[in-house]
Write an enzyme that holds these catalytic residues in place. Sequence first.
Site, short mmCIF file in Angstrom:
data_model
loop_
_atom_site.label_atom_id
_atom_site.label_comp_id
_atom_site.label_asym_id
_atom_site.label_seq_id
_atom_site.Cartn_x
_atom_site.Cartn_y
_atom_site.Cartn_z
N HIS A 118 7.22 -2.16 35.21
CA HIS A 118 6.94 -0.91 35.12
C HIS A 118 5.17 -0.89 35.17
CE1 HIS A 118 10.14 2.34 36.18
NE2 HIS A 118 10.93 1.63 35.44
N ASP A 125 11.89 3.44 39.83
CA ASP A 125 13.03 4.03 39.02
C ASP A 125 13.39 5.25 40.76
OD1 ASP A 125 13.00 1.86 37.37
OD2 ASP A 125 13.05 4.17 36.30
N GLU A 186 20.98 -1.81 35.52
CA GLU A 186 20.29 -0.92 36.06
C GLU A 186 20.14 -0.12 37.41
OE1 GLU A 186 16.82 0.00 31.48
OE2 GLU A 186 16.41 -0.29 34.46
N HIS A 189 17.18 0.43 39.33
CA HIS A 189 15.33 0.11 38.63
C HIS A 189 15.59 -1.79 39.41
CE1 HIS A 189 12.40 -2.18 35.65
NE2 HIS A 189 12.74 -2.54 37.21
#
EC number: 3.4.13.22
Length: 214
Positions: A118, A125, A186, A189
């Site tokens: 990120h 996301d 996740e 992600h």
Amino acid sequence: MNIVLMSDRRVAAIAVADCGEPLVDVRGTLLVDDRRADPAGAFAHLRQGVLDRLLYSQSLLPEGLRLLFIEGYRPPDLQQQYFEEYADELRTANPTWPQDQVHEAASRYVSPPEIAPHSAGAAVDLTLVDADGNELDMGTRVNASPEESDGACYTSANSINPQARTNRTTLANALSAAGLVNYPTEWWHWSHGDRYWALMTQQQAALYGPRDLP
């Protein structure tokens, strides 16, 4: 399934050869949710190449579905804050764990700051919405922790219902076709050009390294 975590030494060993692509604002190009918004609008930025791939992914979705962008770029100091807060939660809940176990467990949910996709503008996301803007059932909310979701946040979790599994597969097929890779703990992600992507796709170097928003 053998999951490679962000804390894995092989990820940190990947060199970074930043291609210099700018961070661009995705608002007005993608449907953006404001739940992670910050005053500077940093959350709505990505490297140009990642945005291009998201737009291609969206073109591959079944009619009536769209990507819902939740968070992209995250300043390094904010990434550090998120990681430390989650690590503190784990230490409190598991007082006998040694530091390396806390670090590894924390990396299931928040990337170590020195690795964070990120903070390179390389990760996003996101989820899917229908034509009316309603989020599809993906089995958990976006950003559900492993503890909160009892592991259902893992992309390949067996505990989710068939519709959620279908929706995750739809999202994954579109993003994978555009060259993004998923972080398996996740489902929301996805990234391209970062160190984790480089390891997963057997590239010698990452295209994007951590940077500050201009």
